[in-house]
Design an enzyme around this catalytic site. Structure first.
Site, short mmCIF file in Angstrom:
data_model
loop_
_atom_site.label_atom_id
_atom_site.label_comp_id
_atom_site.label_asym_id
_atom_site.label_seq_id
_atom_site.Cartn_x
_atom_site.Cartn_y
_atom_site.Cartn_z
N SER A 138 4.53 -7.26 -1.97
CA SER A 138 4.33 -7.35 -0.52
C SER A 138 4.80 -8.72 -0.02
CB SER A 138 2.84 -7.17 -0.23
OG SER A 138 2.60 -7.20 1.15
N CYS A 159 -11.04 -6.56 2.46
CA CYS A 159 -11.54 -5.24 2.83
C CYS A 159 -13.05 -5.18 2.66
CB CYS A 159 -10.90 -4.15 1.98
SG CYS A 159 -9.21 -4.49 1.56
N ASN A 163 -6.73 -9.61 -7.03
CA ASN A 163 -6.81 -10.25 -5.71
C ASN A 163 -8.18 -10.87 -5.43
OD1 ASN A 163 -7.33 -7.34 -5.73
ND2 ASN A 163 -7.94 -7.62 -3.61
N THR A 198 0.84 -1.20 0.00
CA THR A 198 0.00 0.00 0.00
C THR A 198 0.88 1.25 0.00
OG1 THR A 198 -1.75 -1.18 1.17
CG2 THR A 198 -1.81 1.23 1.29
N1 PLP Z 1 -2.65 -4.90 -3.93
C1 PLP Z 1 -3.24 -6.10 -3.92
C2 PLP Z 1 -3.66 -6.72 -5.22
C3 PLP Z 1 -3.46 -6.78 -2.72
O1 PLP Z 1 -4.05 -7.96 -2.72
C4 PLP Z 1 -3.04 -6.14 -1.52
C5 PLP Z 1 -3.32 -6.79 -0.22
O2 PLP Z 1 -4.45 -7.08 0.09
C6 PLP Z 1 -2.41 -4.90 -1.58
C7 PLP Z 1 -2.22 -4.31 -2.81
C8 PLP Z 1 -1.90 -4.23 -0.34
O3 PLP Z 1 -0.79 -4.93 0.18
P1 PLP Z 1 -0.25 -4.62 1.67
O4 PLP Z 1 -1.07 -5.51 2.57
O5 PLP Z 1 1.19 -5.02 1.66
O6 PLP Z 1 -0.44 -3.19 1.92
#
Ligand code: PLP
Length: 372
Positions: A194, A315, A149, A70
């Site tokens: 991540s 989320c 995701n 993020t």
């Molecule tokens: N982008 C995608 C596609 C994700 O699945 C996630 C995590 O849910 C993120 C960004 C954010 O990752 P982080 O948890 O490291 O902030």
């Protein structure tokens, strides 16, 4: 508990926990201090950095560690807009992006950036012709993920980057769900990843930047990461990320084959009557997002407390709102409410996934009896 929420997070690999252990228990030095211990910590961070970069496998750039993907995404978007010429004040992104991208873009739009959000088809895929129509010399950045995701579909990142470059724009790829599982597509200038999605620790991500495409700093202070990202790095988290990246690289084929087997087992155990959300042609198979007429997915979640699965994205699950991704596919409220996401991977056993699917089918049948 049967854990089927691999898109939300993944179990920490035993090898990762072992590699991190000394850096939590004994080796507490600041990796940015010049003492012998500090230099030892710095060396461990650099080894980890190279492991992450090797697994990324992209030429002509390097990573900076961040606190999360993020943060990496916020940095890339805000820092690139800050650096762009005033004539390039436009961002193009896609309706099915993660909130880290969409909300950052909306925030920038609130400060005068011209934002275009492209739709996707009912299969979740971007129509590249829509992108071509929108691209012009005012675009600073095109942001698009590789693997979604929520529904697992794989977007045409290399083609998108090529088109973005043709009109002088940069491309940011959110590769969070792809990194360490699939080979990454060449083309993007910035890539966010991540650790906790690849059996590494939470609290660390990275931004890969093509040489010369570094965004303006977003977090100011000591300038520990090449003067463009500040904050003391955690050797434990970096070492954990490095170990997870290395394992992902070494086990890529094995994990991929295992995920294929799991997908086939789940499809068999679920039986007929389900519709897969998102294309089946171009997807990562550790993500199975399905719906079934008449199912109350929230009740299913409550009925099956021994299985960790999701209603959509982690989320969206908490908010009670139907997922923006499922809505972007054109699903109506009822269809979105009857959708569940099963996420599995390296440590999922075929038998436990099969058991979970049988339990899901039985719970669905029980719901149907109640309605009848
Ligand atoms: N982008 C995608 C596609 C994700 O699945 C996630 C995590 O849910 C993120 C960004 C954010 O990752 P982080 O948890 O490291 O902030």
């Amino acid at each position: 508990m049967i854990y089927l929420d691999y898109q939300a997070t993944t179990p920490v690999a035993p090898e990762v926990a072992k590699a991190m252990h000394p850096w939590i228990e004994e080796k507490f030095a600041n990796p940015h201090s010049p003492s012998k211990w500090g230099r030892e910590a710095e060396a461990a961070v650099e080894v980890a950095r190279r492991e992450v970069e090797r697994t990324l496998g992209l030429e002509g750039g390097s990573i900076a560690f961040t606190g999360s993907a993020t943060e990496a995404i916020n940095w890339a978007l805000k820092g690139m807009i800050e650096k762009a010429s005033p004539k390039r004040n436009r961002i193009i992104t896609v309706a099915t992006e993660h909130a880290a991208v969409l909300d950052t873009c909306e925030w920038l739009a609130g400060r005068g950036v011209d934002l275009t959000i492209l739709p996707v088809g009912p299969d979740g895929m971007l129509d590249i012709a829509d992108l071509e129509r929108e691209l012009d010399e005012r675009v600073a950045i095109v942001a698009m993920m590789l693997v979604n995701n929520e529904i697992g579909v794989i977007q045409p990142v290399t083609e998108t980057a090529r088109l973005a470059h043709e009109c002088g724009a940069l491309m940011l790829c959110d590769a969070v769900q792809a990194f360490g599982r699939l080979s990454l597509s060449e083309g993007p200038d910035l890539v966010a990843i991540s650790a906790h999605k690849i059996h590494g620790p939470k609290g660390i991500g990275a931004l890969w930047m093509r040489d010369g495409a570094e965004p303006a700093p977003f977090i100011h202070g000591g300038g520990q990461e090449r003067g463009i990202r500040s904050g003391t790095l955690s050797p434990a988290l970096c070492v954990g990320f490095g170990a997870a990246a290395r394992l992902g690289r070494e086990r890529e084929n094995r994990d991929y084959d295992h995920v294929e087997r799991l997908w086939a087992a789940a499809m068999k155990a679920l039986g007929a009557g389900w519709t897969i959300n998102g294309t089946t042609g171009c997807r990562y198979k550790g993500n199975l997002n399905i719906r079934r007429d008449g199912v109350d997915a929230a009740r299913l979640l409550a009925d099956l407390r021994g299985i960790a699965f999701s209603l959509g994205s982690a989320c969206a699950s908490g908010s009670g709102r139907p997922s923006h991704v499922l809505r972007a596919l054109g699903l109506d409220y009822r269809e979105a409410r009857s959708s569940i996401r099963l996420g599995f991977g390296r440590y999922t056993k075929v038998q436990e996934l099969t058991d979970a699917c049988h339990q899901i089918v039985a719970a669905v049948k029980a719901q149907e009896h109640l309605v009848a």
